[in-house]
Design a protein around this motif. Structure first.
Motif, PDB file in Angstrom:
ATOM      1  N   GLU A 427      11.868   7.451   5.742  1.00 45.87           N
ATOM      2  CA  GLU A 427      11.632   8.888   5.805  1.00 45.87           C
ATOM      3  C   GLU A 427      12.676   9.638   4.988  1.00 45.87           C
ATOM      4  N   ASN A 428      13.941   9.199   5.074  1.00 47.21           N
ATOM      5  CA  ASN A 428      14.990   9.843   4.284  1.00 47.21           C
ATOM      6  C   ASN A 428      14.785   9.630   2.790  1.00 47.21           C
ATOM      7  N   ALA A 429      14.328   8.434   2.417  1.00 44.87           N
ATOM      8  CA  ALA A 429      14.053   8.172   1.001  1.00 44.87           C
ATOM      9  C   ALA A 429      12.911   9.062   0.503  1.00 44.87           C
ATOM     10  N   SER A 430      11.850   9.193   1.301  1.00 41.93           N
ATOM     11  CA  SER A 430      10.733  10.050   0.913  1.00 41.93           C
ATOM     12  C   SER A 430      11.159  11.500   0.817  1.00 41.93           C
ATOM     13  N   LEU A 431      12.057  11.924   1.699  1.00 41.45           N
ATOM     14  CA  LEU A 431      12.538  13.302   1.666  1.00 41.45           C
ATOM     15  C   LEU A 431      13.270  13.598   0.352  1.00 41.45           C
ATOM     16  N   HIS A 432      13.922  12.583  -0.220  1.00 41.68           N
ATOM     17  CA  HIS A 432      14.586  12.732  -1.511  1.00 41.68           C
ATOM     18  C   HIS A 432      13.613  12.599  -2.691  1.00 41.68           C
ATOM     19  N   GLY A 433      12.344  12.285  -2.417  1.00 37.73           N
ATOM     20  CA  GLY A 433      11.393  12.031  -3.493  1.00 37.73           C
ATOM     21  C   GLY A 433      11.468  10.611  -4.014  1.00 37.73           C
ATOM     22  N   GLY A 434      12.013   9.683  -3.218  1.00 37.56           N
ATOM     23  CA  GLY A 434      12.158   8.299  -3.641  1.00 37.56           C
ATOM     24  C   GLY A 434      11.300   7.357  -2.825  1.00 37.56           C
ATOM     25  N   THR A 435      11.585   6.057  -2.947  1.00 38.05           N
ATOM     26  CA  THR A 435      10.814   5.036  -2.248  1.00 38.05           C
ATOM     27  C   THR A 435      11.767   4.002  -1.662  1.00 38.05           C
ATOM     28  N   LEU A 436      11.283   3.289  -0.638  1.00 37.68           N
ATOM     29  CA  LEU A 436      12.009   2.182  -0.036  1.00 37.68           C
ATOM     30  C   LEU A 436      11.014   1.063   0.191  1.00 37.68           C
ATOM     31  N   GLU A 437      11.280  -0.107  -0.386  1.00 36.31           N
ATOM     32  CA  GLU A 437      10.336  -1.222  -0.338  1.00 36.31           C
ATOM     33  C   GLU A 437      11.057  -2.481   0.118  1.00 36.31           C
ATOM     34  N   ALA A 438      10.261  -3.397   0.709  1.00 29.71           N
ATOM     35  CA  ALA A 438      10.792  -4.680   1.165  1.00 29.71           C
ATOM     36  C   ALA A 438      10.046  -5.798   0.460  1.00 29.71           C
ATOM     37  N   SER A 439      10.759  -6.885   0.161  1.00 27.15           N
ATOM     38  CA  SER A 439      10.145  -8.040  -0.490  1.00 27.15           C
ATOM     39  C   SER A 439      10.928  -9.284  -0.107  1.00 27.15           C
ATOM     40  N   ALA A 440      10.360 -10.433  -0.452  1.00 24.84           N
ATOM     41  CA  ALA A 440      11.040 -11.703  -0.179  1.00 24.84           C
ATOM     42  C   ALA A 440      12.005 -12.013  -1.313  1.00 24.84           C
ATOM     43  N   GLY A 441      13.155 -12.611  -0.977  1.00 26.64           N
ATOM     44  CA  GLY A 441      14.122 -12.978  -2.001  1.00 26.64           C
ATOM     45  C   GLY A 441      13.658 -14.169  -2.816  1.00 26.64           C
ATOM     46  N   LEU A 442      14.285 -14.344  -3.985  1.00 22.63           N
ATOM     47  CA  LEU A 442      13.896 -15.458  -4.850  1.00 22.63           C
ATOM     48  C   LEU A 442      14.212 -16.801  -4.206  1.00 22.63           C
ATOM     49  N   GLN A 443      15.372 -16.923  -3.550  1.00 24.34           N
ATOM     50  CA  GLN A 443      15.755 -18.175  -2.906  1.00 24.34           C
ATOM     51  C   GLN A 443      15.402 -18.155  -1.417  1.00 24.34           C
ATOM     52  N   ALA A 444      15.903 -17.151  -0.728  1.00 20.52           N
ATOM     53  CA  ALA A 444      15.650 -17.007   0.708  1.00 20.52           C
ATOM     54  C   ALA A 444      16.032 -15.591   1.091  1.00 20.52           C
ATOM     55  N   GLY A 445      15.771 -15.252   2.339  1.00 17.35           N
ATOM     56  CA  GLY A 445      16.151 -13.948   2.831  1.00 17.35           C
ATOM     57  C   GLY A 445      15.190 -12.857   2.421  1.00 17.35           C
TER      58      GLY A 445
END
Length: 458
Positions: A427-445
């Motif tokens: 919500e804070n990222a959207s309020l700034h006009g930005g984005t927040l995304e999640a993905s899987a790491g290349l190795q793990a995590g």
């Protein structure tokens, strides 16, 4: 449809007029030739009188119609009919036509050098020689050609008249079609405009109903559907507003006793056997964090959240976040020291703290934080990514990880988190006009990537 009907009518009319005109001319010429031959060719004709007969016939036919030319040819019995002299007729005479003319009158339309002509051939049985000892013999063949230029000109005039009539019919039909289309499309446009307004949230939109046709019934149905939708959405909004108010009220009511409980738990930690006190302290602090998060979420839902922008050096802001929470030295940070952005410092602190804290709670070291300049859709900005070496998030849960109160698995449901941290960060990222995304790491995590514009937004 008007043009098609007009063209069909014109085509049929042209064919009928052409056939009637040519048949009338053909009958007139055939009758005239027959009468002229019967009148001018004697029953008994002296031998070698073909030239005289041809001149007489030509003169008579030209007197009747200047377009006609006549020629007389003779052929012994059993011999092919000779061709007429060049220039005697308008067109050459086919051998088949001449052969048929020996037996009966023949009329045929021909085209020569692009011009239309009518060809007539006939023969008469006469007695050649003197009356004494005269005998029946093969007659001369009379060939007549008639120019049909006048009829062709009349047909061209007829075609021009039909073309003008077709053009007038087209314009008239086009006018009727436009009038009909306007009357038909106007209510459709009104319905389309009403549907677009309804889709944009203007629930009071209604369309004007005119007439009693199917479109009027459709307009009535649209208005009824819009009214039902307005009633339903109004009720849902009222319920949602009541729920938001309830959460906000409960959160504010809980804040005062929690403040007192927190003060008391600080005293309990000094007891000789602080085990129970520690449990109470941990629970109280967790409850306090949940209340604070609920209050923050209620501000977002109510549209009361606002930015207080300021120029921030990203590397220094990140260092302050890690130092305030005792994470200095535990996170590998790679950030340019000269990157200055315009953001809300408090909300930026909340985003970074949530991402790094989430990596520590649910992932495993090492935790890496990287910052780099990145432009999106022509807007200058920067990316901040936080990666850990933990088990990561299953692919089927990645779209749900930012949902409120979402916790993946039973182990996380018992964690100290409220389940609202990532939702608040997004919500804070959207309020700034930005984005927040999640993905899987290349190795793990798991890898969380924040993008914010450099200049901020309001």
């Amino acid at each position: 449809m008007a043009l098609l009907a007009s063209v069909l009518a014109s085509g049929v009319g042209y064919v009928l007029v052409r056939d009637a005109m040519l048949e009338r001319t053909q009958d007139a010429v055939a009758t005239q030739v027959r009468q002229t031959v019967e009148r001018l060719v004697p029953v008994q004709m002296p031998a070698n009188a073909d030239r005289t007969l041809q001149a007489t016939l030509q003169a008579a036919l030209r007197t009747a119609d200047q377009r006609q030319r006549a020629c007389v040819v003779t052929s012994p019995p059993g011999r092919p009919v000779p061709s007429p002299a060049p220039g005697c007729l308008h067109v050459p005479v086919p051998a088949v036509f001449a052969a048929r003319a020996v037996r009966a009158m023949v009329v045929q339309r021909v085209r020569h050098l692009g011009r239309p002509y009518l060809l007539v051939g006939t023969s008469v049985t006469i007695y050649r020689g003197s009356a004494v000892g005269a005998q029946r013999t093969s007659p001369p063949i009379v060939l007549v050609s008639v120019s049909l230029d006048r009829e062709a000109a009349d047909l061209r005039s007829f075609i021009r008249a039909m073309a003008m009539a077709d053009a007038a019919a087209l314009l008239f039909g086009l006018g009727l079609a436009l009038a009909a289309a306007h009357g038909l499309l106007r209510p459709v446009r009104r319905l389309g405009a009403g549907a677009r307004a309804l889709a944009e949230g203007e629930l009071t939109t209604r369309v004007q109903v005119r007439g009693r046709d199917e479109l009027a019934d459709l307009a009535h149905t649209f208005n009824r559907a819009a009214g039902a939708l307005e009633t339903t959405v109004t009720e849902l909004r009222a319920l949602e507003e009541a729920a938001r108010g309830f959460v906000a009220d409960v959160s504010h009511e809980l804040r005062t006793p929690l403040t007192a409980m927190t003060a008391l738990t600080d005293v309990l930690e000094d007891e000789p056997d602080p085990t129970a006190a520690r449990l109470v302290v941990a629970g109280t602090r967790r409850l306090g964090a949940l209340v604070e998060h609920l209050i923050e979420i209620s501000r977002f839902d109510a549209g009361a959240a606002a930015l207080v922008l300021d120029d921030v050096v990203v590397a220094e802001a990140i260092a302050a976040v890690l130092d305030a929470r005792g994470w200095t030295g535990q996170v590998a940070v790679a950030a340019p020291g000269d990157l200055v952005v315009r953001v809300d410092p408090r909300r930026f602190d909340v985003i970074v703290a949530n991402l790094v804290g989430n990596a520590f709670r649910h992932g495993r070291p090492p935790v890496r934080l990287e910052v780099r300049r990145a432009e999106r859709d022509g807007v200058p900005g920067f990316e901040l990514s936080v990666a850990d070496a933990g088990p990561g998030v299953p692919d089927d849960l990645l779209p749900l990880i930012f949902d409120r109160f979402f916790k993946a698995g039973a182990a996380r449901s018992q964690s100290a988190g409220s389940g609202l941290g990532l939702a608040i960060a997004r919500e804070n990222a959207s309020l700034h006009g930005g984005t927040l995304e999640a993905s899987a790491g290349l190795q793990a995590g798991a890898v969380f990537t924040l993008w914010l514009p450099v200049a901020g937004t309001r």
